[in-house]
Design a protein around this motif. Sequence first.
Motif, PDB file in Angstrom:
ATOM      1  N   THR A   1       1.544  -0.975   0.412  1.00 34.09           N
ATOM      2  CA  THR A   1      -0.423  -0.055   0.394  1.00 34.09           C
ATOM      3  C   THR A   1       0.882   1.557   0.027  1.00 34.09           C
ATOM      4  OG1 THR A   1      -0.110   0.101   2.395  1.00 34.09           O
ATOM      5  CG2 THR A   1      -2.048  -1.425   1.346  1.00 34.09           C
ATOM      6  N   PHE A   2       1.949   1.309   0.230  1.00 31.22           N
ATOM      7  CA  PHE A   2       2.536   2.054  -0.119  1.00 31.22           C
ATOM      8  C   PHE A   2       3.531   2.071  -0.775  1.00 31.22           C
ATOM      9  CE2 PHE A   2       7.178   3.547   0.918  1.00 31.22           C
ATOM     10  CZ  PHE A   2       7.162   4.943   1.369  1.00 31.22           C
TER      11      PHE A   2
ATOM     12  N   VAL B   1      -3.106  -1.296  11.946  1.00 28.83           N
ATOM     13  CA  VAL B   1      -4.649  -1.192  11.396  1.00 28.83           C
ATOM     14  C   VAL B   1      -4.991   0.230  11.504  1.00 28.83           C
ATOM     15  CG1 VAL B   1      -7.101  -1.276  12.166  1.00 28.83           C
ATOM     16  CG2 VAL B   1      -5.847  -3.163  12.352  1.00 28.83           C
ATOM     17  N   ILE B   2      -4.586   0.835  12.187  1.00 24.29           N
ATOM     18  CA  ILE B   2      -4.116   2.611  12.623  1.00 24.29           C
ATOM     19  C   ILE B   2      -4.141   3.104  11.392  1.00 24.29           C
ATOM     20  CG2 ILE B   2      -3.645   4.671  13.573  1.00 24.29           C
ATOM     21  CD1 ILE B   2      -3.636   3.297  16.130  1.00 24.29           C
ATOM     22  N   VAL B   3      -2.439   2.411  10.800  1.00 20.27           N
ATOM     23  CA  VAL B   3      -1.339   3.400   9.906  1.00 20.27           C
ATOM     24  C   VAL B   3      -2.484   3.222   8.707  1.00 20.27           C
ATOM     25  CG1 VAL B   3      -0.042   2.900   7.810  1.00 20.27           C
ATOM     26  CG2 VAL B   3       0.143   3.260  11.120  1.00 20.27           C
ATOM     27  N   LEU B   4      -2.679   1.880   8.481  1.00 21.37           N
ATOM     28  CA  LEU B   4      -3.824   2.080   6.852  1.00 21.37           C
ATOM     29  C   LEU B   4      -5.067   3.029   7.143  1.00 21.37           C
ATOM     30  CD1 LEU B   4      -3.864  -2.058   7.005  1.00 21.37           C
ATOM     31  CD2 LEU B   4      -2.108  -0.332   5.385  1.00 21.37           C
TER      32      LEU B   4
ATOM     33  N   THR C   1      -4.754   1.763  -5.605  1.00 24.53           N
ATOM     34  CA  THR C   1      -4.200   1.626  -4.019  1.00 24.53           C
ATOM     35  C   THR C   1      -5.440   1.441  -3.082  1.00 24.53           C
ATOM     36  OG1 THR C   1      -3.888   3.663  -4.018  1.00 24.53           O
ATOM     37  CG2 THR C   1      -2.243   2.813  -4.692  1.00 24.53           C
ATOM     38  N   LEU C   2      -6.494   1.942  -2.954  1.00 22.82           N
ATOM     39  CA  LEU C   2      -7.935   2.155  -2.644  1.00 22.82           C
ATOM     40  C   LEU C   2      -8.277   0.711  -1.988  1.00 22.82           C
ATOM     41  CD1 LEU C   2      -9.532   3.505  -0.494  1.00 22.82           C
ATOM     42  CD2 LEU C   2     -10.985   4.186  -2.779  1.00 22.82           C
TER      43      LEU C   2
ATOM     44  N   LEU D   1      -7.503  -1.839   0.954  1.00 21.54           N
ATOM     45  CA  LEU D   1      -8.885  -2.495   1.390  1.00 21.54           C
ATOM     46  C   LEU D   1      -8.705  -3.552   1.885  1.00 21.54           C
ATOM     47  CD1 LEU D   1     -12.171  -0.560  -0.028  1.00 21.54           C
ATOM     48  CD2 LEU D   1     -11.957  -0.528   2.051  1.00 21.54           C
ATOM     49  N   VAL D   2      -7.991  -4.689   1.093  1.00 20.13           N
ATOM     50  CA  VAL D   2      -7.460  -5.545   1.209  1.00 20.13           C
ATOM     51  C   VAL D   2      -6.478  -6.116   2.332  1.00 20.13           C
ATOM     52  CG1 VAL D   2      -6.366  -7.492  -0.025  1.00 20.13           C
ATOM     53  CG2 VAL D   2      -7.829  -6.549  -1.520  1.00 20.13           C
TER      54      VAL D   2
END
Length: 463
Positions: free
Chosen positions: A33-34, A91-94, A181-182, A186-187
């Motif tokens: 994701t990054f 979880v917070i980061v994502l 990327t969205l 989510l995945v």
Amino acid sequence: MLVLPLATAPVVERARTPRAGVLIGTLVLAILTFQLNATLLSAALPAVGAQLGESMQDVARIQSVFFLSGAVFGMVFSRWSDFLGRKRSLVIVLTVLLIGTVICALAPSLPLLLLGRVLQGASNATFTISFLLLSERLNNRLFGISVGIITSVNGGLFGVDGFLGGYVTDTIGWRFLFVITLCLGLVAISCVALFVPKDEPPTQDGSMDWWGAGILSLFLVLLTSLISQASSAGWADPLTMGYLVGATVSAVAFVLVESRTRRPLIPIHALRSRQVWPLLLSTVLTLAGVFSALNFTVVMLSQNDQVGYGLTASMSALLYLTPTALVGVTAAIFSGWIAVRIGWITSLRLSSGVIALITAGLAVFAMDRWMVFGLLIVMGVFYLGLFQSSVNGVSVLNSPPEARGALPGLNGACFGIGIGTGIALVAPVVAAGTVAGFQTALWISVGLTLASFLASLILRPAA
């Protein structure tokens, strides 16, 4: 060979179960994701500037602000995870990443797009939190292998993401890159919730050093702003001097606060040691030199119609981003195993020296498109492969035991600071659009990578 601290028999045994593979796969998704938010947009920068009516120097901030934000978020969340727990931090980061991605996809102007990129930068913390999590659950050999696998994600989807970014930009439009990327985000957050083990008792009691984190974050922002302003307006500029004073004051304040804090962000005695500061300096200088050359100068040169190669965004990515990343991903998979064999610091020095030589080759043969093509492939092996695995491994192994998340977090911050600094240094000369401007930018990268090699010679392993 360095011995991984805190390894215990139950943890090693647990790492040998099939669940270890699921854990690594989940962390790879989180890290993507990054990485995709960094690489997909590289080839799209000219199109973004054209649609939003912004100059290339202003558009460069889309990348520099992303990595600066990543530096701050990565440092804060890595250390906070010592108290908060690794899974909860992920979880917070994502979640922050997903909010930022929605803003980027809908942004009608550059300021809103930059805001979204700031929030997306939080995903940089996925790297350092993943390394910490794996170091606590794998033995020394498996940790080395996992570092190579995780680092291979720095090349994205085996280099396909570079071409994909250019192709989507040419056909659908650059906004659809954020839709991609969205969906991935989510995945990733779903897999983290399902497959990452529940947080064990925190590695430290007490609370996060928010004063230290805030002051250090301010220092990082002021330092990057200082370099950017000085490169465009000169050191005599009043705003440059203001940034210089602010950075100096915040650095002094950080030392004073950390010296009196019971649970500092990082112990000052460790920060002064040859186990820490040469590593951080090497990371900043290498990322500044190599990323600015590969993902900015060469991309702009290849798409320049007047003095460059005159390629489209997709063809530029296909020739100068995809092969480098593909080779780098492949090399990174084995690089952790190599680093364990020859020593993590030896591996770091070897890769730093070769990177400096390759960068010099790029500066000399900048106008020879096929020579540049070949040099970038070799760069993929030593930069995306051996160097990044080595520097990530050393950051975990050299981190002070009383602050396990400190050095990986600061090293992750140095990735973002280095990238933002490198782009800030070369963007003014690249913006000239001349042969001399492109070559000057590459020689700046040579100086940075050579300084990184010298810093690696000073580095020492932890006891």
